[in-house]
Write a protein that holds these residues in place. Structure first.
Motif, PDB file in Angstrom:
ATOM      1  N   ALA A 149      53.256  21.990  85.810  1.00 34.28           N
ATOM      2  CA  ALA A 149      53.573  20.407  86.658  1.00 34.28           C
ATOM      3  C   ALA A 149      54.702  20.385  86.844  1.00 34.28           C
ATOM      4  O   ALA A 149      54.615  20.471  88.373  1.00 34.28           O
ATOM      5  CB  ALA A 149      53.406  19.158  85.139  1.00 34.28           C
ATOM      6  N   THR A 150      55.241  22.021  86.141  1.00 36.98           N
ATOM      7  CA  THR A 150      57.172  22.077  87.021  1.00 36.98           C
ATOM      8  C   THR A 150      56.920  23.437  87.380  1.00 36.98           C
ATOM      9  O   THR A 150      57.749  23.313  88.299  1.00 36.98           O
ATOM     10  CB  THR A 150      58.175  22.228  85.859  1.00 36.98           C
ATOM     11  OG1 THR A 150      57.461  22.952  85.167  1.00 36.98           O
ATOM     12  CG2 THR A 150      57.893  20.537  85.317  1.00 36.98           C
ATOM     13  N   TYR A 151      56.881  24.607  87.356  1.00 36.80           N
ATOM     14  CA  TYR A 151      57.541  25.782  87.866  1.00 36.80           C
ATOM     15  C   TYR A 151      55.972  26.355  88.681  1.00 36.80           C
ATOM     16  O   TYR A 151      54.144  26.446  88.949  1.00 36.80           O
ATOM     17  CB  TYR A 151      57.415  27.123  86.600  1.00 36.80           C
ATOM     18  CG  TYR A 151      57.616  28.216  87.375  1.00 36.80           C
ATOM     19  CD1 TYR A 151      58.809  28.423  87.438  1.00 36.80           C
ATOM     20  CD2 TYR A 151      56.371  29.337  86.656  1.00 36.80           C
ATOM     21  CE1 TYR A 151      58.703  29.787  88.049  1.00 36.80           C
ATOM     22  CE2 TYR A 151      56.771  30.414  87.672  1.00 36.80           C
ATOM     23  CZ  TYR A 151      57.758  30.836  87.581  1.00 36.80           C
ATOM     24  OH  TYR A 151      58.586  31.767  88.335  1.00 36.80           O
ATOM     25  N   ASP A 153      54.942  26.175  80.408  1.00 34.24           N
ATOM     26  CA  ASP A 153      54.988  25.247  81.300  1.00 34.24           C
ATOM     27  C   ASP A 153      54.572  24.250  80.702  1.00 34.24           C
ATOM     28  O   ASP A 153      53.194  23.360  80.841  1.00 34.24           O
ATOM     29  CB  ASP A 153      55.093  25.051  82.557  1.00 34.24           C
ATOM     30  CG  ASP A 153      55.237  23.963  83.564  1.00 34.24           C
ATOM     31  OD1 ASP A 153      55.520  23.239  83.033  1.00 34.24           O
ATOM     32  OD2 ASP A 153      54.684  24.163  84.989  1.00 34.24           O
ATOM     33  N   GLN A 212      55.053  20.575  78.758  1.00 34.54           N
ATOM     34  CA  GLN A 212      55.540  19.160  77.951  1.00 34.54           C
ATOM     35  C   GLN A 212      54.838  17.798  77.474  1.00 34.54           C
ATOM     36  O   GLN A 212      54.382  17.822  78.730  1.00 34.54           O
ATOM     37  CB  GLN A 212      56.112  18.339  79.203  1.00 34.54           C
ATOM     38  CG  GLN A 212      57.445  19.904  80.255  1.00 34.54           C
ATOM     39  CD  GLN A 212      56.734  21.117  81.306  1.00 34.54           C
ATOM     40  OE1 GLN A 212      55.848  20.072  82.157  1.00 34.54           O
ATOM     41  NE2 GLN A 212      57.099  22.042  81.851  1.00 34.54           N
ATOM     42  N   VAL A 254      55.226  14.570  78.235  1.00 31.13           N
ATOM     43  CA  VAL A 254      56.209  13.545  78.962  1.00 31.13           C
ATOM     44  C   VAL A 254      56.001  12.366  78.620  1.00 31.13           C
ATOM     45  O   VAL A 254      56.662  10.950  78.893  1.00 31.13           O
ATOM     46  CB  VAL A 254      55.358  13.549  80.223  1.00 31.13           C
ATOM     47  CG1 VAL A 254      55.297  14.590  80.835  1.00 31.13           C
ATOM     48  CG2 VAL A 254      53.820  13.363  80.403  1.00 31.13           C
ATOM     49  N   ARG A 294      54.935   7.296  85.289  1.00 31.17           N
ATOM     50  CA  ARG A 294      54.980   9.061  84.518  1.00 31.17           C
ATOM     51  C   ARG A 294      53.543   9.302  85.331  1.00 31.17           C
ATOM     52  O   ARG A 294      53.572  10.710  86.160  1.00 31.17           O
ATOM     53  CB  ARG A 294      55.174   8.938  83.411  1.00 31.17           C
ATOM     54  CG  ARG A 294      56.289   8.767  82.629  1.00 31.17           C
ATOM     55  CD  ARG A 294      56.784   9.073  81.184  1.00 31.17           C
ATOM     56  NE  ARG A 294      57.762   8.819  80.561  1.00 31.17           N
ATOM     57  CZ  ARG A 294      59.047   9.401  81.344  1.00 31.17           C
ATOM     58  NH1 ARG A 294      58.928  10.678  81.068  1.00 31.17           N
ATOM     59  NH2 ARG A 294      60.145   8.966  80.046  1.00 31.17           N
ATOM     60  N   LYS A 340      52.145  16.165  89.855  1.00 31.27           N
ATOM     61  CA  LYS A 340      51.913  17.167  91.124  1.00 31.27           C
ATOM     62  C   LYS A 340      51.572  17.636  90.113  1.00 31.27           C
ATOM     63  O   LYS A 340      51.824  18.512  89.233  1.00 31.27           O
ATOM     64  CB  LYS A 340      53.266  17.148  91.685  1.00 31.27           C
ATOM     65  CG  LYS A 340      54.148  16.217  92.564  1.00 31.27           C
ATOM     66  CD  LYS A 340      55.002  16.591  92.892  1.00 31.27           C
ATOM     67  CE  LYS A 340      56.166  15.611  93.688  1.00 31.27           C
ATOM     68  NZ  LYS A 340      57.198  15.777  94.456  1.00 31.27           N
TER      69      LYS A 340
END
Length: 636
Positions: A106-108, A119, A121, A123, A140, A145
């Motif tokens: 989701a982030t990298y 990656d 998490q 949430v 959330r 993405k």
């Protein structure tokens, strides 16, 4: 069980019928069935107050890798479809259900594998879905993405940590492809978790997955005793994801007013007023309660006991009521029901006859209710029992009770108790269920109307076969007493190795009234009011449990309601016959909504409850025939 019943055992059929007032078993079948006894939660400050076990803690692990941006999920991206499905889960989660959310990829967005494969998490911590938690979770999800790698194995290890080390726990994984980060291989991680002896299973939804990824994802589910389901678009993802979550949340959940019935007879029994109560059996002991009823009033008593896996064949519960005195009270009403071995509940109920001249009066208008426990192999572990008590008198004749608005589409998914049974109207309703689930729906019927229920299930080609597996449909009347399904007397439509679409049809049966001369008493359709429909794959092979299958439920209500002055029973709360608010099938919790009860000091507002899982396992003895004959003669 229907009044006229048939038990299938190695293709040999035994049948018996049971009229309402004098019931005689003509035969008994023998089959060995294993089941676990599930203890109820410990009592609260009030004596012997059984409560539902804590629902399973569930962590949803969602794939947010770059491939989720593919625009091939029924006119939208896979990510959009996943957001829709997860939001639906959050909206329908019971308030007491602990739910967490972990994502990966989701982030990298870069190409460094070391970073990309780390990656993952959490949430949303695993927490009950109260109003604040629900709002936070949905916010959330809306911001998700999909950008990165697919570290499934690492995420499973971390999800297990999210859930802690005690109680029932489930991970629900949604992925659209292979792990791109192994080692560790996801299936090896699944075996590693299982080898630790952790009470944890991983359910998996493969979302538009290629065959190679499907093999890997199925291995994760198989290694942990979880379930696997495929999804091709937003609707199927929403349905299958919801089904997997219900496995952890939506067994027959009990809430409500605790009561501790006397084990020693009527003298020391607690007084129950109209409402629904939760008690428990232990060791085959009967339960006694006092109730106040004037001779001009009518009494309804219904009792339901619930198992996680199904009762032993021949297990019986009986409800009876009448003036206290020598022997068992039964002058006002007496009804019983017997398990045929696959149903997860035994439920029965009865109503007293109308008119003060038709019954034996009780001193000070105080009678006695007994719930007789003839559940085999019950042992000393608590077995939750639901007791519903209602009163009708002349002031309530023809009074209008609140009728819930029928639901359609996704809102028509079956509930998992009498109280949370989903209100539906005529038409066809479709959803998916996991094998092992037994959802409930409810319809409102008046005298003169005819009910037909057609339920279909689609059995996959690789479905694990069982000699006694079948597609079962049970209809319960307003007394929560099972009725006859159809004139061939069969309880289930046996699968016998068949696959594809299989249908079971109940009815048409005309609803009459107990006071009418042409009552259909012997079939159970003589009580206008709320009827309940329950559907399930009965006695499946152990390997079949958890497999998601599509079902359809078609309800037809024909005929013209007849005018009359039928009694309206009040149960202390106008939600006594089920929820009427949208979304209530996602939670059994309901707020109080007082209504006028019968004019008597025995009719304050009560609250409703629903029992939860127990279990039993095993053997029907020929002695049950003797028991039923003796009871029937004694009642006469």
């Amino acid at each position: 069980m229907p009044r006229d019943r048939q038990v299938h055992l190695l293709e040999i059929t035994f049948m018996y019928s049971r009229p309402r007032r004098r019931r005689v078993l003509a035969a008994v079948s023998v089959l060995l069935l294993g089941a676990l006894l599930s203890p109820a939660a410990t009592a609260s400050a009030s004596p012997a107050s059984p409560e539902a076990p804590d629902p399973a803690r569930i962590d949803l692990v969602l794939d947010l890798s770059g491939s989720m941006n593919e625009n091939d999920a029924g006119g939208q991206t896979r990510l959009a479809a996943a957001k829709q499905a997860v939001t639906r889960i959050i909206d329908t989660a019971p308030e007491q259900a602990p739910l967490g959310l972990r994502v990966y990829g989701a982030t990298y967005p870069g190409q460094d594998k070391k970073q990309g494969c780390a990656d993952t998490q959490q949430v949303l911590p695993v927490t009950p879905m109260d109003k604040a938690a629900r709002a936070d979770a949905k916010q959330r999800v809306a911001g998700f993405k999909a950008v990165g790698f697919t570290p499934i194995g690492v995420s499973l290890r971390e999800a297990a940590k999210d859930l802690g080390t005690s109680g029932k726990r489930r991970i629900v994984l949604v992925s659209d492809g292979d792990d791109t980060c192994a080692p560790p291989p996801p299936c090896e991680v699944a075996r590693e978790l299982k080898a630790q002896g952790i009470d944890l299973a991983v359910d998996v939804v493969g979302f538009r997955t290629p065959s190679s990824a499907r093999t890997q994802l199925k291995c994760i589910a198989d290694a942990t005793g979880g379930s696997y389901a495929d999804a091709e678009d937003a609707d199927s993802l929403t349905a299958n994801l919801g089904t997997l979550f219900r496995k952890g949340w939506r067994t027959y959940h009990a809430t409500g007013k605790p009561v501790a019935g006397s084990l020693a007879g009527c003298q020391d029994a607690p007084l129950v007023t109209p409402g629904q109560y939760l008690d428990r059996f232990t060791g085959g002991r009967d339960l006694y309660y006092k109730v106040k009823k004037r001779p001009d009033q009518r009494l309804q008593v219904s009792a339901t006991a619930v198992a996680e896996e199904g009762y032993s064949r021949g297990s019986i519960i009986t409800v009876a009521a009448g003036p206290p005195g020598d022997g068992e009270p039964r002058a006002w009403l007496r009804e019983f029901d017997q398990s045929m071995g696959w149903a997860n509940i035994i439920s029965t109920g009865g109503r007293s006859k109308p008119g003060s001249g038709n019954e034996t009066p009780a001193p000070d208008d105080t009678g006695c209710i007994v719930v007789e426990n003839k559940v085999t192999k019950s042992g000393d572990k608590p077995m939750p029992v639901e007791l519903l008590v209602g009163i009708a008198d002349k002031t309530t004749q023809g009074a209008g009770a609140r009728t819930p608005q029928p639901r359609t589409g996704a809102d028509a998914e079956g509930g998992f108790s009498f109280n949370s049974a989903t209100p539906i109207g005529p038409g066809t309703h479709r959803q998916s269920i996991a094998v092992g689930e037994a959802p409930f729906w409810r319809v409102e019927l008046k005298a003169g109307q005819k009910l037909t229920v057609k339920a279909g299930v689609d059995i996959p080609a690789d479905f694990p076969d069982s000699a006694t597996a079948g597609w079962a449909v049970t209809v319960y009347n307003a007394q929560r007493e099972s009725t006859q399904c159809n004139k061939d007397n069969r309880l289930t439509e046996l699968l016998a190795g068949r696959t594809g679409h299989i249908e079971r049809v109940c009815g048409p049966w005309e609803v009459t009234d107990q006071d009418e001369a042409k009552s259909s008493d012997s079939k159970g359709y003589d009580v206008p009011g709320t009827y309940y429909i329950q559907a399930q794959v009965a006695e499946p092979h152990a390997k079949a449990k958890g497999i998601v299958v599509p079902i359809s439920l078609t309800v037809d209500i024909s005929g013209t309601p007849r005018s009359g002055n039928s009694p309206v029973f009040h149960f202390g709360d106008d939600t006594a016959q089920g929820p009427s608010q949208p979304g209530a099938n996602g939670s059994d919790k309901q707020g109080p909504s007082p209504t006028a009860a019968a004019k008597d000091d025995a009719s304050p507002v009560g609250r409703l409850a629903l029992p939860i899982g127990i279990g039993a396992g095993v053997l029907v003895l020929a002695g049950i025939t003797f028991y039923a004959l003796r009871r029937s003669r004694a009642a006469s």
